[in-house]
Design a protein around this motif. Structure first.
Motif, PDB file in Angstrom:
ATOM      1  N   LEU A  62       0.854  -1.193   0.000  1.00 20.98           N
ATOM      2  CA  LEU A  62       0.000   0.000   0.000  1.00 20.98           C
ATOM      3  C   LEU A  62       0.886   1.238   0.000  1.00 20.98           C
ATOM      4  CD1 LEU A  62      -2.464  -0.827   2.923  1.00 20.98           C
ATOM      5  CD2 LEU A  62      -2.988  -0.936   0.486  1.00 20.98           C
ATOM      6  N   GLU A  63       0.357   2.308  -0.567  1.00 24.52           N
ATOM      7  CA  GLU A  63       1.071   3.579  -0.435  1.00 24.52           C
ATOM      8  C   GLU A  63       0.525   4.284   0.784  1.00 24.52           C
ATOM      9  OE1 GLU A  63       1.168   6.033  -3.928  1.00 24.52           O
ATOM     10  OE2 GLU A  63       1.617   4.270  -5.156  1.00 24.52           O
ATOM     11  N   LEU A  64       1.301   4.341   1.818  1.00 22.02           N
ATOM     12  CA  LEU A  64       0.810   4.911   3.066  1.00 22.02           C
ATOM     13  C   LEU A  64       1.576   6.171   3.398  1.00 22.02           C
ATOM     14  CD1 LEU A  64       0.593   1.685   5.240  1.00 22.02           C
ATOM     15  CD2 LEU A  64      -1.312   2.913   4.218  1.00 22.02           C
ATOM     16  N   ASP A  65       0.862   7.054   4.070  1.00 24.00           N
ATOM     17  CA  ASP A  65       1.507   8.285   4.487  1.00 24.00           C
ATOM     18  C   ASP A  65       1.897   8.141   5.957  1.00 24.00           C
ATOM     19  OD1 ASP A  65       2.419  10.869   4.484  1.00 24.00           O
ATOM     20  OD2 ASP A  65       0.445  11.712   4.940  1.00 24.00           O
ATOM     21  N   ILE A  66       3.006   7.449   6.177  1.00 28.42           N
ATOM     22  CA  ILE A  66       3.433   7.217   7.561  1.00 28.42           C
ATOM     23  C   ILE A  66       4.796   7.851   7.757  1.00 28.42           C
ATOM     24  CG2 ILE A  66       4.117   5.432   9.227  1.00 28.42           C
ATOM     25  CD1 ILE A  66       2.094   3.618   7.773  1.00 28.42           C
ATOM     26  N   LYS A  67       4.886   8.667   8.803  1.00 26.22           N
ATOM     27  CA  LYS A  67       6.131   9.412   8.993  1.00 26.22           C
ATOM     28  C   LYS A  67       7.013   8.804  10.091  1.00 26.22           C
ATOM     29  CE  LYS A  67       5.185  13.084   6.271  1.00 26.22           C
ATOM     30  NZ  LYS A  67       3.803  12.845   5.952  1.00 26.22           N
ATOM     31  N   ASP A  68       6.349   8.365  11.174  1.00 23.90           N
ATOM     32  CA  ASP A  68       7.139   8.030  12.360  1.00 23.90           C
ATOM     33  C   ASP A  68       7.653   6.589  12.422  1.00 23.90           C
ATOM     34  OD1 ASP A  68       4.497   7.327  12.467  1.00 23.90           O
ATOM     35  OD2 ASP A  68       4.341   7.491  14.644  1.00 23.90           O
ATOM     36  N   LYS A  69       7.249   5.743  11.450  1.00 23.70           N
ATOM     37  CA  LYS A  69       7.703   4.347  11.464  1.00 23.70           C
ATOM     38  C   LYS A  69       8.176   3.975  10.065  1.00 23.70           C
ATOM     39  CE  LYS A  69       6.482   3.140  15.685  1.00 23.70           C
ATOM     40  NZ  LYS A  69       5.486   2.328  16.356  1.00 23.70           N
ATOM     41  N   PRO A  70       9.150   3.048   9.967  1.00 30.28           N
ATOM     42  CA  PRO A  70       9.558   2.616   8.621  1.00 30.28           C
ATOM     43  C   PRO A  70       8.441   1.883   7.891  1.00 30.28           C
ATOM     44  CG  PRO A  70      10.745   1.386  10.335  1.00 30.28           C
ATOM     45  CD  PRO A  70       9.948   2.439  11.031  1.00 30.28           C
ATOM     46  N   CYS A  71       8.302   2.203   6.613  1.00 36.34           N
ATOM     47  CA  CYS A  71       7.275   1.577   5.775  1.00 36.34           C
ATOM     48  C   CYS A  71       8.003   0.971   4.582  1.00 36.34           C
ATOM     49  CB  CYS A  71       6.278   2.649   5.342  1.00 36.34           C
ATOM     50  SG  CYS A  71       5.001   2.059   4.250  1.00 36.34           S
ATOM     51  N   LEU A  72       8.180  -0.364   4.587  1.00 41.02           N
ATOM     52  CA  LEU A  72       8.945  -1.017   3.525  1.00 41.02           C
ATOM     53  C   LEU A  72       7.996  -1.515   2.445  1.00 41.02           C
ATOM     54  CD1 LEU A  72      11.582  -3.090   5.540  1.00 41.02           C
ATOM     55  CD2 LEU A  72      11.605  -0.681   4.896  1.00 41.02           C
ATOM     56  N   SER A  73       8.257  -1.082   1.210  1.00 36.92           N
ATOM     57  CA  SER A  73       7.323  -1.425   0.139  1.00 36.92           C
ATOM     58  C   SER A  73       7.684  -2.741  -0.544  1.00 36.92           C
ATOM     59  CB  SER A  73       7.294  -0.320  -0.909  1.00 36.92           C
ATOM     60  OG  SER A  73       6.501  -0.758  -1.995  1.00 36.92           O
ATOM     61  N   LEU A  74       6.693  -3.602  -0.658  1.00 39.26           N
ATOM     62  CA  LEU A  74       6.883  -4.890  -1.346  1.00 39.26           C
ATOM     63  C   LEU A  74       6.946  -4.706  -2.853  1.00 39.26           C
ATOM     64  CD1 LEU A  74       4.389  -6.969   0.788  1.00 39.26           C
ATOM     65  CD2 LEU A  74       6.801  -7.547   0.486  1.00 39.26           C
ATOM     66  N   LEU A  75       6.595  -3.505  -3.319  1.00 40.62           N
ATOM     67  CA  LEU A  75       6.567  -3.271  -4.763  1.00 40.62           C
ATOM     68  C   LEU A  75       7.919  -2.788  -5.292  1.00 40.62           C
ATOM     69  CD1 LEU A  75       3.119  -1.509  -5.065  1.00 40.62           C
ATOM     70  CD2 LEU A  75       3.708  -3.816  -5.786  1.00 40.62           C
ATOM     71  N   GLU A  76       8.771  -2.358  -4.365  1.00 36.48           N
ATOM     72  CA  GLU A  76      10.055  -1.819  -4.778  1.00 36.48           C
ATOM     73  C   GLU A  76      10.856  -2.889  -5.516  1.00 36.48           C
ATOM     74  OE1 GLU A  76      13.144   0.424  -2.052  1.00 36.48           O
ATOM     75  OE2 GLU A  76      11.044   0.976  -1.745  1.00 36.48           O
ATOM     76  N   SER A  77      11.436  -2.499  -6.659  1.00 40.01           N
ATOM     77  CA  SER A  77      12.265  -3.493  -7.353  1.00 40.01           C
ATOM     78  C   SER A  77      13.591  -3.546  -6.608  1.00 40.01           C
ATOM     79  CB  SER A  77      12.474  -3.092  -8.810  1.00 40.01           C
ATOM     80  OG  SER A  77      12.968  -1.788  -8.859  1.00 40.01           O
TER      81      SER A  77
END
Lengths: 89, 587
Positions: B100-115
């Motif tokens: 998901l594209e989330l707007d989260i600032k205070d915690k790491p958000c690791l994207s599964l879509l990243e190549s």
């Protein structure tokens, strides 16, 4: 009244009756308002029933679970456009 | 052969084994290893702990899950991704792994879509089966969500017991599903079991019947992991020939499947849905396949699961290796059962106020708590309105008492505006399916002698739903000698059409019918209304009027009066004369 408006009216009435929307009348549904989420507040079960309704009512088979579906189902206006272009009956 | 979850990566399968597919791509075991390696490297730079995991796609989810486990962390599956819920879940976690594209600032958000770029290879380890691997959330009966732990050992034992029971029947099938892997049933049956037993899974979730039909045809065999919400709706839309040729097995869970739907699938496709009974806490417990035989209603316990009745309550106790626990303990369930033998039982519904709405569990007290937090609500009672017909959906009804602020908002914005406001608030916490559809705003909640709100009386407030010809019930109270209802005539009742075009009003005959229906709620079926006496229509009852309908028992049991009035006008009144059905023959 234009064909497009008539189809929108028809879809609104279908939605109200088929999904048993309490309190909501045809004129309460704005053609541009979102069907899901904040607008009419439909949910996934409604989406499934709507898909089946399009199949029985207009002979439309929704082929894939894609982002395009979100677009067709985004409002009554979009839905009417989708029905107009894809109806088999 | 089933590979235990803690060894799925360290124990190599043929790298050409198909793991997953979608409409465009196929993913081999070698692809998965590479992805999990890359993502694990990324994740190993972050701190170890609890990581929230969410993806719509099962293949991406699997990459995230295996990477979280390989880096020594625990996966947290949120109960849903409604904004306030996700916020609360994230608060106690290290971060989130998602597509998901989330707007989260205070915690790491690791994207599964990243190549992900390949780098030094990641060494996969065999994992500790006793370490907590998974945290699931479930709506608790007290109104507070519960966190449920699972070790890899818990999951392994359940997978193994299903494999022993059904592995042979599923061999060489591909798995497709209409349910999400974010909940325990989907996680095990559409994702982890296929993966561990070398069966390929469709990585998307099927929603519309034609998507399923598109996969059929060809020479491949499939198994479908579904539930009552989809099965009862899509059967008619599936073509018998293709389904018969390609579909080998149907699973259903999330709630009991009605018998007619089960028999329909048997008749039309030669497949009897295999139903699983379980919960997030216990995992799978029992199974059944309904046939026309009466005893097919009973559930069969899985071999590794034991149950016993409780001595002092209708509750069920269960013991199973799928449940996380320190010791050999019995776990209480809120389902009531009738135990037929050591391994068979019949379900008798819940013993608490938790309901299932289209496979989704909802705690009514939790819903009430959230509504009570709203500034406009003074009192509230939530209830599930059962579908009167299997084709209809289950619904939630809300009977609420508004405070002064709520009443003035109602007067200014109308019902639709007020309901929209409440729905919006609830949607921060609950999925759309669980948002109440039917609302009644009352002067007070019905109360019985001991101060409890009787369910039957609240249910009666909703008896007018879907009946366009009935007035809306605003209040219903049984009095010492009869019944009092507060009603509202909306302007769209069917009989207004043609009844005085320029002066729409409720015909006298309709008022008599309403009074008779109210009376019928008080008297038994054997008694019939013989005649009316002294009926008077005093004023026109116009659309958009709120009024009272009162039924009173006069001295003898065979005479009741009715009266329809409001603060300014009296509309009608009269007397019913009653008689027993068997007496009428002689009259």
């Amino acid at each position: 009244m234009s064909d497009a408006i008539l189809l929108e009216k028809e879809l609104k009435t279908l939605l109200i009756h088929h999904l048993k929307l309490e309190d909501i009348k045809e004129e309460d549904i704005l053609s541009e308002a979102p069907l899901f989420g904040d607008g009419l507040g439909l949910d996934s079960i409604d989406a499934l029933e709507l898909g089946l309704l399009l199949q029985t009512q207009y002979g439309i088979q929704i082929q894939e679970n894609s982002d395009k579906n979100d677009q067709y189902f985004s409002s009554v206006k979009a839905l009417a456009e989708f029905v107009k272009n894809n109806r088999q009956k | 052969m089933l590979i235990p979850l803690n060894r799925t990566l360290s124990e190599l399968r043929g790298t050409k084994t198909l793991v997953a597919f979608n409409g465009r791509q196929e993913f081999l075991y070698s692809d998965l290893l590479e992805k999990v390696g890359c993502f694990s490297r990324l994740l190993s730079k972050e701190s170890i702990g609890e990581w929230v995991l969410y993806s719509k796609d099962s293949y991406l989810f699997l990459i995230g899950l295996l990477s979280i486990w390989q880096t020594g962390s625990t996966a947290v599956l949120p109960i849903n991704i409604q904004s306030e819920n996700l916020k609360a879940t994230l608060k106690s976690s290290r971060g989130i792994v998602t597509d998901l594209e989330l707007d989260i600032k205070d915690k790491p958000c690791l994207s599964l879509l990243e190549s992900l770029s390949s780098g030094p290879s990641f060494v996969f380890k065999e994992l500790d089966p006793d370490k907590t691997a998974l945290l699931l959330h479930s709506s608790g009966s007290t109104g507070k969500p519960k966190v449920i732990k699972k070790t890899l050992g818990n999951l392994n034992s359940e997978l193994l017991s299903w494999e022993e029971l059904l592995g042979g029947k599923l061999r060489k099938t591909r798995c497709v599903s209409t349910v999400s892997h974010q909940h325990i049933y989907g996680l095990l049956h559409r994702l982890l079991w296929p993966f561990c037993s070398g069966r390929a899974f469709f990585s998307e979730t099927i929603f519309f019947p034609p998507e399923l039909v598109n996969l059929m045809g060809g020479t491949k065999s499939y198994c479908l992991v579904s539930g009552p919400a989809h099965l009862k709706r899509m059967g008619e839309a599936l073509p018998p020939k293709e389904i018969k040729n390609n579909l080998r097995f149907i699973f259903s869970s999330g709630g009991p499947l009605d018998k007619n739907t089960a028999l329909f699938y048997q008749r039309r496709f030669g497949l009897t849905p295999f139903e699983i009974y379980g919960s997030t806490e216990t995992g799978g417990m029992a199974w059944r396949q309904r046939t026309s035989k009466a005893d097919s209603e009973a559930w069969n316990l899985l071999e590794q699961v034991q149950i016993k009745p409780s001595n002092d309550s209708p509750k069920l106790w269960v013991s199973s290796p799928f449940i996380y626990q320190q010791h050999d303990e019995w776990w209480p369930l809120d389902d009531r059962v009738e135990i037929l033998s050591e391994s068979r039982f019949i379900l008798k519904g819940r013993s608490d106020r938790t309901v299932k709405i289209e496979e989704k569990r909802l705690s009514l007290p939790e819903l009430e708590d959230k509504l009570l937090e709203h500034q406009f609500i003074k009192e509230v009672f939530a209830l599930s309105l059962d579908a009167s017909h299997p084709a209809e959906r289950d619904q939630i009804g809300i009977a609420a008492v508004l405070n002064a602020g709520g009443i003035s908002f109602l007067n200014a914005q109308g019902r639709l505006g007020l309901i929209a406001l409440f729905k919006k608030e609830l949607s921060k916490y609950f999925e759309a399916v669980l948002i109440p559809r039917y609302w009644r705003f009352l002067d007070c909640l019905p109360v019985d002698e001991v101060g409890k709100t009787p369910l039957g009386q609240v249910k009666a407030l909703f008896s007018d739903r879907s009946q366009k010809n009935a007035p809306q019930i605003l209040m219903r109270r049984e009095t010492a000698d009869g019944l009092l209802k507060k009603l509202n005539v909306s302007h769209e009742l069917r009989f207004f059409k043609g009844h005085f075009e320029h002066l729409p009003c409720v015909p006298g005959s309709v008022q008599l019918a309403w009074a008779s229906e109210a009376l019928r709620e008080l008297i038994s079926d054997e008694i019939r209304i013989k005649a009316f006496e002294s009926v008077k229509f005093l004023n026109l009852l116009r659309p958009k009027t709120t009024f009272f309908l009162e039924i009173k028992n006069l001295e003898t049991n065979l005479r009741f009066s009715f009266r329809i009035w409001n603060e300014t006008l009296e509309f009608s009144k009269g007397i019913f004369l009653l008689g027993k059905v068997n007496q009428t023959k002689t009259l």
